[in-house]
Every structure is written in structure tokens, then in C-alpha cells.
Scaffold this motif. Structure first.
Motif, short mmCIF file in Angstrom:
data_model
loop_
_atom_site.label_atom_id
_atom_site.label_comp_id
_atom_site.label_asym_id
_atom_site.label_seq_id
_atom_site.Cartn_x
_atom_site.Cartn_y
_atom_site.Cartn_z
N CYS A 150 -30.01 68.72 119.70
CA CYS A 150 -30.70 67.65 118.96
C CYS A 150 -30.71 67.99 117.46
O CYS A 150 -30.46 67.12 116.62
N GLY A 152 -28.59 69.85 115.87
CA GLY A 152 -27.21 69.70 115.37
C GLY A 152 -26.88 68.25 115.10
O GLY A 152 -26.24 67.92 114.09
N ALA A 153 -27.31 67.35 116.00
CA ALA A 153 -27.05 65.92 115.80
C ALA A 153 -27.79 65.42 114.57
O ALA A 153 -27.24 64.66 113.76
N GLN A 155 -28.73 67.17 111.99
CA GLN A 155 -28.11 67.77 110.82
C GLN A 155 -26.82 67.02 110.47
O GLN A 155 -26.52 66.79 109.31
N GLY A 156 -26.05 66.62 111.48
CA GLY A 156 -24.83 65.86 111.25
C GLY A 156 -25.13 64.52 110.58
O GLY A 156 -24.42 64.10 109.66
N LEU A 157 -26.18 63.84 111.03
CA LEU A 157 -26.58 62.58 110.41
C LEU A 157 -26.98 62.79 108.96
O LEU A 157 -26.63 62.00 108.08
N VAL A 159 -26.03 65.23 106.94
CA VAL A 159 -24.84 65.55 106.15
C VAL A 159 -24.06 64.28 105.83
O VAL A 159 -23.60 64.07 104.70
N ASN A 160 -23.92 63.39 106.80
CA ASN A 160 -23.21 62.12 106.57
C ASN A 160 -23.94 61.27 105.53
O ASN A 160 -23.32 60.65 104.66
#
Length: 178
Positions: A150, A152-153, A155-157, A159-160
Motif C-alpha cells: 500500500c 509503495g502504491a 508513493q507511486g501516485l 511521484v506521478n
């Protein structure tokens, strides 16, 4: 060595106290083990936080009766030693079975885990289980994995979103300069 009645009673009382504190007790037959091997077994058990006590059967019967530990008296025949373990029956079972594989001794007669009698085969199955600390580590890893996914997800959002905001800023900066 001849012991007086008072010395024997003191030994029985000490053993009864140890039996009351031990959540796990294994009864073994140490026939065929010399002093060096028994010392090695004691050292291995002590490293696992377990005590190995060689005791006369009559004194063991008295201590078991004093401690109100059921189901072991019938297995007190021949050379007997008691393995007194704490709350983790697996570590003692592992040491005993590994030592028995290595030297073919001691023979496990019976065990008592949380007040329930266990057969030598059940002790061997207990030895194949992970220890309490290993199980806790596995549980911690299993609980951590979904949270890490969760995170990681998220963090990905993030970063985007930061990338999109930087692109927008760069685009506006180029538009203001021209």
C-alpha cells in the motif's frame, strides 16, 4: 554416594519446584550415553534455555506427585532424565531429535506439553515446526507485506503527481519567457 533422607527430600522439593515452573517436560532414556555426550547434550539444551536433569526414578516419582504432574509416572523405568523446558516446547524437541539423529541416543519415552501427554512421534513432529521466534517473524512479515504494498502504491501516485506538477511548472515557465 549415600544421601541422607533430608538430602533426598531437598532434592525432591527442588525438582518439584522446577516441574511446577516447566510448561514442557520430556522423559528420556539416556542408556548408552557416556559422560562426555551427556555433557554435550546438556550444553546444547542449556543454549536453548532448557534444563536436563538426571534423576533416580523413585525421587522423580515423589517430585511428580508433589508437583501434581500427571501421566509421567508409568514411564519412569530404567535410566531416566527429565528435560524441563519453558513455554517453547519446540526448541527442546529440536535439540533432542537432532542429538538423537547424531548419536542415536537419548530415546524419548514421553513428553508433557501444556499438561497433555505427547508420544515420541509427536515430539519429532514438534521438532519439525519453526520455533516461536521464527513463527513471530513470519507473522510480522505477513502483516508487513500488505502495508508495504500500500505504501509503495501511494508513493507511486505521489511521484506521478510531483512529475505532473513539475511538467506543468516547466510548461508555464516556457510560456511566460516566450
Amino acid at each position: 554416594m549415600i544421601r541422607t533422607k533430608a538430602e533426598k527430600q531437598e532434592m525432591v522439593t527442588a525438582l518439584a519446584n522446577k516441574l511446577q515452573r516447566a510448561a514442557t517436560v520430556y522423559v528420556t532414556d539416556f542408556t548408552g550415553l557416556n559422560v562426555a555426550r551427556i555433557t554435550d547434550l546438556r550444553r546444547r539444551l542449556r543454549a536453548a534455555g532448557v534444563e536436563y536433569v538426571v534423576v533416580k526414578n523413585t525421587l522423580a516419582r515423589r517430585a511428580l506427585a508433589d508437583a501434581r504432574v500427571p501421566a509421567l509416572e508409568s514411564h519412569l523405568a530404567g535410566p531416566t532424565a527429565l528435560v524441563l523446558a519453558g513455554a517453547d516446547p519446540v526448541s527442546a524437541a529440536k535439540v533432542l531429535t537432532e542429538f538423537a539423529k547424531e548419536f542415536e541416543k537419548p530415546a524419548i519415552k514421553v513428553g508433557l506439553v501444556d499438561g497433555k501427554a505427547v508420544t515420541p512421534e509427536q515430539v519429532k513432529r514438534l521438532a519439525s515446526l519453526p520455533t516461536r521466534n521464527e513463527l513471530l517473524a513470519q507473522l510480522g512479515g505477513a502483516l508487513q507485506a500488505p502495508m508495504a504494498g500500500c505504501l509503495g502504491a501511494l508513493q507511486g501516485l505521489l511521484v506521478n503527481m510531483v512529475g505532473a506538477l513539475e511538467a506543468l511548472r516547466d510548461q508555464r515557465a516556457r510560456g511566460a519567457v516566450s
